[in-house]
Design a protein around this motif. Structure first.
Motif, PDB file in Angstrom:
ATOM      1  N   UNK A  25     -21.429  29.484  -7.227  1.00 21.26           N
ATOM      2  CA  UNK A  25     -20.403  28.676  -6.589  1.00 21.26           C
ATOM      3  C   UNK A  25     -20.588  28.652  -5.077  1.00 21.26           C
ATOM      4  N   UNK A  26     -21.145  27.560  -4.580  1.00 17.25           N
ATOM      5  CA  UNK A  26     -21.336  27.432  -3.138  1.00 17.25           C
ATOM      6  C   UNK A  26     -20.006  27.469  -2.382  1.00 17.25           C
ATOM      7  N   UNK A  27     -18.991  26.727  -2.843  1.00 22.01           N
ATOM      8  CA  UNK A  27     -17.714  26.785  -2.099  1.00 22.01           C
ATOM      9  C   UNK A  27     -17.156  28.200  -2.018  1.00 22.01           C
ATOM     10  N   UNK A  28     -17.276  28.958  -3.110  1.00 18.37           N
ATOM     11  CA  UNK A  28     -16.753  30.328  -3.101  1.00 18.37           C
ATOM     12  C   UNK A  28     -17.469  31.165  -2.045  1.00 18.37           C
ATOM     13  N   UNK A  29     -18.800  31.097  -2.035  1.00 19.25           N
ATOM     14  CA  UNK A  29     -19.585  31.874  -1.068  1.00 19.25           C
ATOM     15  C   UNK A  29     -19.267  31.419   0.356  1.00 19.25           C
ATOM     16  N   UNK A  30     -19.151  30.100   0.555  1.00 15.93           N
ATOM     17  CA  UNK A  30     -18.858  29.581   1.889  1.00 15.93           C
ATOM     18  C   UNK A  30     -17.492  30.061   2.372  1.00 15.93           C
ATOM     19  N   UNK A  31     -16.513  30.019   1.483  1.00 15.54           N
ATOM     20  CA  UNK A  31     -15.161  30.433   1.879  1.00 15.54           C
ATOM     21  C   UNK A  31     -15.134  31.924   2.198  1.00 15.54           C
ATOM     22  N   UNK A  32     -15.769  32.725   1.343  1.00 12.54           N
ATOM     23  CA  UNK A  32     -15.804  34.166   1.588  1.00 12.54           C
ATOM     24  C   UNK A  32     -16.545  34.474   2.884  1.00 12.54           C
ATOM     25  N   UNK A  33     -17.634  33.740   3.154  1.00 10.46           N
ATOM     26  CA  UNK A  33     -18.405  33.957   4.376  1.00 10.46           C
ATOM     27  C   UNK A  33     -17.561  33.676   5.604  1.00 10.46           C
ATOM     28  N   UNK A  34     -16.852  32.553   5.570  1.00 11.66           N
ATOM     29  CA  UNK A  34     -16.011  32.190   6.711  1.00 11.66           C
ATOM     30  C   UNK A  34     -14.853  33.175   6.867  1.00 11.66           C
ATOM     31  N   UNK A  35     -14.350  33.671   5.733  1.00 12.75           N
ATOM     32  CA  UNK A  35     -13.271  34.659   5.793  1.00 12.75           C
ATOM     33  C   UNK A  35     -13.750  35.925   6.495  1.00 12.75           C
ATOM     34  N   UNK A  36     -14.968  36.363   6.146  1.00 12.42           N
ATOM     35  CA  UNK A  36     -15.529  37.564   6.772  1.00 12.42           C
ATOM     36  C   UNK A  36     -15.734  37.334   8.270  1.00 12.42           C
ATOM     37  N   UNK A  37     -16.227  36.140   8.632  1.00 10.99           N
ATOM     38  CA  UNK A  37     -16.444  35.814  10.040  1.00 10.99           C
ATOM     39  C   UNK A  37     -15.129  35.822  10.810  1.00 10.99           C
ATOM     40  N   UNK A  38     -14.132  35.152  10.252  1.00  8.58           N
ATOM     41  CA  UNK A  38     -12.831  35.076  10.916  1.00  8.58           C
ATOM     42  C   UNK A  38     -12.226  36.467  11.057  1.00  8.58           C
TER      43      UNK A  38
END
Ligand SMILES: [Zn+2]
Length: 129
Positions: A25-38
């Motif tokens: 799931x690309x959206x899942x990975x992208x969302x988690x990545x941005x969450x970690x960054x934020x």
């Protein structure tokens, strides 16, 4: 119960690692990545790190996120101003990353961002998207 809420980013990081290993799931990975960054930029518990009035020591009050300062407004401004280009890079790295903990937070921010980019680019490159 500051503990769990203050460290939710590490839960997101763990979920991200699991997602990279198991999920398509690309959206899942992208969302988690941005969450970690934020989390690293705005919420991870770190030292404030602004230069104190004596010009030699650094503020050791608690702050949230490597871009944020402590409760002193002057310190928050100081960190914001240091991040703009052409400032003295040595001061920035010392103030923003005084300890391993802060360096790790910066690593999280960069890594999270890289992970978000990779989540979008890798499927395109490998043709699995
Ligand atoms: Zn401060």
């Amino acid at each position: 119960m500051r503990g769990i809420r203050a460290y939710w980013g590490f839960v997101a990081l763990a979920a991200l690692v699991v997602a990279w290993g198991n999920s398509d799931s690309v959206p899942l990975i992208a969302i988690l990545s941005l969450a970690v960054t934020a989390y690293a930029l705005f919420q991870v518990p770190v030292w404030c790190g602004a230069v104190n009035r004596d010009g030699r020591t650094y503020c050791r009050k608690n702050a949230s996120g490597i871009l944020m300062g402590c409760s002193l407004r002057q310190h928050r401004w100081q960190k914001m101003k240091m991040i703009v280009p052409r400032s003295k890079m040595g001061d920035v790295s010392r103030a923003v990353f005084p300890t391993t903990k802060e360096k790790f937070a910066a690593f999280l921010a960069v890594g999270g961002l890289a992970s978000a980019v990779a989540a979008v680019i890798v499927p395109v490159v490998t043709g699995q998207g």
